[in-house]
Design an enzyme around this catalytic site. Sequence first.
Site, PDB file in Angstrom:
ATOM      1  N   THR A 123      49.276  34.124  45.382  1.00 16.77           N
ATOM      2  CA  THR A 123      48.729  34.795  46.695  1.00 16.77           C
ATOM      3  C   THR A 123      49.762  34.415  47.609  1.00 16.77           C
ATOM      4  O   THR A 123      49.990  35.155  48.694  1.00 16.77           O
ATOM      5  CB  THR A 123      47.226  33.806  47.306  1.00 16.77           C
ATOM      6  OG1 THR A 123      46.282  34.074  46.456  1.00 16.77           O
ATOM      7  CG2 THR A 123      46.998  34.009  48.745  1.00 16.77           C
ATOM      8  N   SER A 151      48.487  34.239  39.326  1.00 15.55           N
ATOM      9  CA  SER A 151      48.740  33.324  38.178  1.00 15.55           C
ATOM     10  C   SER A 151      47.643  33.584  36.924  1.00 15.55           C
ATOM     11  O   SER A 151      47.841  32.696  35.969  1.00 15.55           O
ATOM     12  CB  SER A 151      48.498  31.805  38.818  1.00 15.55           C
ATOM     13  OG  SER A 151      47.219  31.486  39.116  1.00 15.55           O
ATOM     14  N   THR A 178      47.603  29.541  42.685  1.00 14.69           N
ATOM     15  CA  THR A 178      46.583  28.405  42.782  1.00 14.69           C
ATOM     16  C   THR A 178      45.771  28.522  41.763  1.00 14.69           C
ATOM     17  O   THR A 178      45.532  27.459  41.036  1.00 14.69           O
ATOM     18  CB  THR A 178      45.868  28.027  44.187  1.00 14.69           C
ATOM     19  OG1 THR A 178      44.902  29.347  44.316  1.00 14.69           O
ATOM     20  CG2 THR A 178      46.740  28.194  45.334  1.00 14.69           C
ATOM     21  N   ASP A 179      45.451  29.655  41.313  1.00 17.21           N
ATOM     22  CA  ASP A 179      44.281  29.763  40.114  1.00 17.21           C
ATOM     23  C   ASP A 179      44.726  28.798  39.017  1.00 17.21           C
ATOM     24  O   ASP A 179      43.784  28.098  38.143  1.00 17.21           O
ATOM     25  CB  ASP A 179      43.737  31.066  39.745  1.00 17.21           C
ATOM     26  CG  ASP A 179      43.257  31.748  40.773  1.00 17.21           C
ATOM     27  OD1 ASP A 179      42.691  30.776  41.766  1.00 17.21           O
ATOM     28  OD2 ASP A 179      42.992  32.870  40.984  1.00 17.21           O
TER      29      ASP A 179
END
Length: 330
Positions: free
Chosen positions: A14, A54, A85-86
Amino acid sequence: MAQKKILLLSTGGTIASVVSDQGLVPGESGEQLIQTLGSVPYDVTVKDILQLDSSNIQPEEWKIIAEAIYRNRNDYDGIVVSHGTDTMAYTASMMTFMLQHINIPVVFTGSQVPMNVILSDAPDNLQLAFAAAASLQPNIYLAFNRKIMRGCRSVKVRTTAFDAFESVNVPPVAEVTSDGFTIKTKRPRTDEQCVLNTKIDTNVFLFKLFPGFDPRLLRALAKHDCHGIVIEAYGLGGMTYIRRNIAAAVGELIKQGIPVVATSQCLYERSDLTKYEVGRQALVEGAISAHDMTSESAITKLMWGLGQGMNVQAIANFFATDVAGEVTLD
Ligand code: ASP
């Protein structure tokens, strides 16, 4: 005083995303991230190594990231990796095992809102990651929302809020408070050489136990070339044994040479298979306790251990060893 040399390895996520017809997609380079961030008190070099959401970062990409960190580790004071972040907690955990005894701080970060959006959390997170890469002792970290966590202890706990990550079962390593950047915990230093070891076995399975789970599905995994399993069991590590005997199925798999690791589906605190009968049965069958590790750390540690050719006993010993702060052993 000369400025600290920091390398930014950008991988997408992101933080680097732009709006497209298909939704947010990574589209900005690391150089664009730095330009939007503005001046920082470090000598920053940027290398784009991937440009992926990710959710698409997998073992092949872990290897690329680990190799890039390893190749550059002697030329910089610290490395920042911008990442979605995932799956960031999985990548940071895997780097802990692939790059043992890393000689500089390596800090993963990302954001919930793209860098090019006004009031994004990206500038703060990137600044924080640079500060951590310039000042912490060597290890793999994750920096987010004013907290620095050990990579192998961090978990994504929120889908949209800025406070997206937590340091599970250990306090954050450092925090930003009104007193500034405060380092809270340190690990004893080692003089051992950093070794790059990217051999992993990805034929593993991680699942959360639920009432009614049919143990025949566990047996089916063995028939489909599964080499190791992590079970998120109940509470301290309990597994059903009436009508659907999970503990017995675990025993059968272990006899076939497939290690089965038990973690808790509770996010916080340890698993302890010795406390209840429902845990002891699994223990007697040979289940390996993950103690207070995160599931992200447990599955990546299992992949790495199997990749080294470890058998069930060696995996059990490996899980009874603290490699880089991922586990608290009694
Ligand atoms: N889907 C994005 C990713 O993991 C989410 C984020 O970066 O916050 O790449």
